[in-house]
Design an enzyme around this catalytic site. Sequence first.
Site, PDB file in Angstrom:
ATOM      1  N   SER A   1     -58.167   9.119  -4.304  1.00  0.00           N
ATOM      2  CA  SER A   1     -56.888   8.769  -3.695  1.00  0.00           C
ATOM      3  C   SER A   1     -55.867   8.490  -4.781  1.00  0.00           C
ATOM      4  O   SER A   1     -56.211   8.422  -5.970  1.00  0.00           O
ATOM      5  CB  SER A   1     -57.048   7.527  -2.825  1.00  0.00           C
ATOM      6  N   LYS A   2     -54.635   8.316  -4.356  1.00  0.00           N
ATOM      7  CA  LYS A   2     -53.538   8.051  -5.295  1.00  0.00           C
ATOM      8  C   LYS A   2     -53.898   6.919  -6.252  1.00  0.00           C
ATOM      9  O   LYS A   2     -53.509   6.932  -7.407  1.00  0.00           O
ATOM     10  CB  LYS A   2     -52.285   7.639  -4.515  1.00  0.00           C
ATOM     11  N   ARG A   3     -54.643   5.951  -5.740  1.00  0.00           N
ATOM     12  CA  ARG A   3     -54.969   4.783  -6.554  1.00  0.00           C
ATOM     13  C   ARG A   3     -55.762   5.151  -7.814  1.00  0.00           C
ATOM     14  O   ARG A   3     -55.711   4.450  -8.810  1.00  0.00           O
ATOM     15  CB  ARG A   3     -55.743   3.758  -5.715  1.00  0.00           C
TER      16      ARG A   3
END
Length: 484
Positions: free
Chosen positions: A254-256
Site C-alpha cells: 500500500s501507499k504506506r
Amino acid sequence: MKIRTRYAPSPTGRMHVGNLRSALYEFLIAKHDGGDFMLRIEDTDQERFVEGATEIIYRTMEKTGLIHDEGPDKDGGYGPYVQSERMKTGIYMKYAKELIEKGEAYYCFCDKERLATLKTEVVEGKEITVYDKHCLHLSPEEVQANLAAGIPFVIRQNNPAEGTTTFHDELYGDITVENAELDDMILIKSDGYPTYNFANVVDDHTMNITHVVRGNEYLSSSPKYVRLYEAFGWDVPVYVHLPLITDENHKKLSKRSGHSSFEDLLEQGFVTEAIVNYIALLGWSPEDNCEIFTLDELIEKFDYHRISKSPAVFDMVKLRWMNGEYIKAMDFDTFYEMAEPFIKNVITKELDLKKIAAMVKTRIEVLPDIAEHIDFFQELPEYNVEMYTHKKMKTTTETSLSVLKEVLPLLEAQEDYGNDALYQMLLAYIQEKEYKNGYVMWPIRTAASGKQMTPAGATEILEVLGKEETIRRIKIGIELLENA
Ligand code: GLU
C-alpha cells in the site's frame, strides 16, 4: 483468432505496481502472439477521478515501453477508448435495456433512506448493501410511471436465487458459486454512468478482447460478469486473475510502504528497465529461471500459464540488487545523465563530475546511494586518527605521519595532477624507499578522504581533488597525527 488484450486503468492517481504488472502481462500476452494491446481509460467513477492521473498513465506506458496499438490517441476502429465518451454513445444504456427485456436486469427506484434500512455484508473489506429485490416486483405500469415522473433510478442485475454459476480462471481453475450468493449489483448508476462491473463486460466484448488480466480482487465479482456474458450470449474472455502483491510483512502493498507506485520507485532512484524487469517476476518465472530480461526477451519468453497464484512478495533487497546490475551494464553516458543530479546534490564545488560518476557506477544499487560514496569530495569529514592504523598495510599512526611528511613536498612540487602522473611519481618514491604500496597509499588515501572506504584509489582521488585541496588535506592529516 488474433489475441487482443487491454490495459484498463482508472485515472485515480499514481500508477500502482500492481496496475503496472497487469499492464505488462497484458502487453506481453498480446505481443508474444503478435496480437493487439489496447489502452482503455475507465473513468466512470467520477468521485475517484484525479486530475492529472491520465497523463501519468500515458507517461508511464511510454517510459516503460508498453506501447499500445490502440487507445484514445490511436484509433483502431474500436473507439471511443474512454468510458465517459463511450457512455455518450448510449452503448451501456442500450445493453442494459436489452438485459431488462430479457429479465436479467431491472429498474430500481429505491432511495437512500430505504437502502439504508437494508442488510449489509462485508465483501473484500467493503460494506455492500444486499438488495432485497423490492423493485423487481414493480409492475411495468409502475416502472413507466416512475420513469415518466423523473424519479431517479439505477439498473440492477437480476441474479436468480437458485442454481450455480461456473467459470474458469487460468490460475484458479474452475470456480463454482451458488447464484443465491450473488447480489443484484448496480449496472447503471443514478448519474447515468455504468459501473465498472457492467462497463468491463460490455467493453471487453464489444472491443473484441480475448484475454483479461487483472488483480484477484475482481475474482469474487467474476461470476456476476460471467452471468452477464451468458445473458447476452457472448463468449467469456480468458480470465487471468493475478495474486496479490504484498510487502515484506505479507500485508497488501500500500501507499504506506512508500514504494507502491512506479513514480515512487523512480523517485527513489530506480531505473525504469529494472523496475519493469522486476515487476515481470512478481508472480511469473520463466522455465529456465533466468532473471534479467530486456522487454524484447520478456515478449519472447512470456507464457501466462506459468504465472503462480501464490501471493507475490515485493522484495526490496532483490529489486535493489537487480537495479545495481542494470546500472553496471548501462553505457556511461546514459548513466551520467541519470547520476548527474544526484552528484550535484552533494558536490557544489567545481570538480570533474564525470570522473566521480565513473568511480561509483559499479558500486551502487540505486542512484541515491551515490551520496554516501562521494560526500568526502565536497568536504573532508572529521575522522579518527585510528583510521591510519591498518594491520594488513602494516601502517600505524607513526608510520603514517612520517610517510605524509615525506610525500608532502613531493606533492607540492608535482605539477601534473593526472592520475597516471601522480601514480608514477609516488611509485618512484615507494621503490626508492623500498616500501610496500599500501604502506604509502593508505595514509594518503585516508588523509585525502577521511574515510575507510572510498570509491577509488588514492591517486584517482587526488586527481579529482586537485593540487591545492590535496595539499590542504595532507597538512590536516599531519597535524592530526602530530597531536595524536
Ligand atoms: N479499471 C479497473 C482498475 O483500474 C480495471 C480492472 C480491469 O482490468 O478490468 O482496477
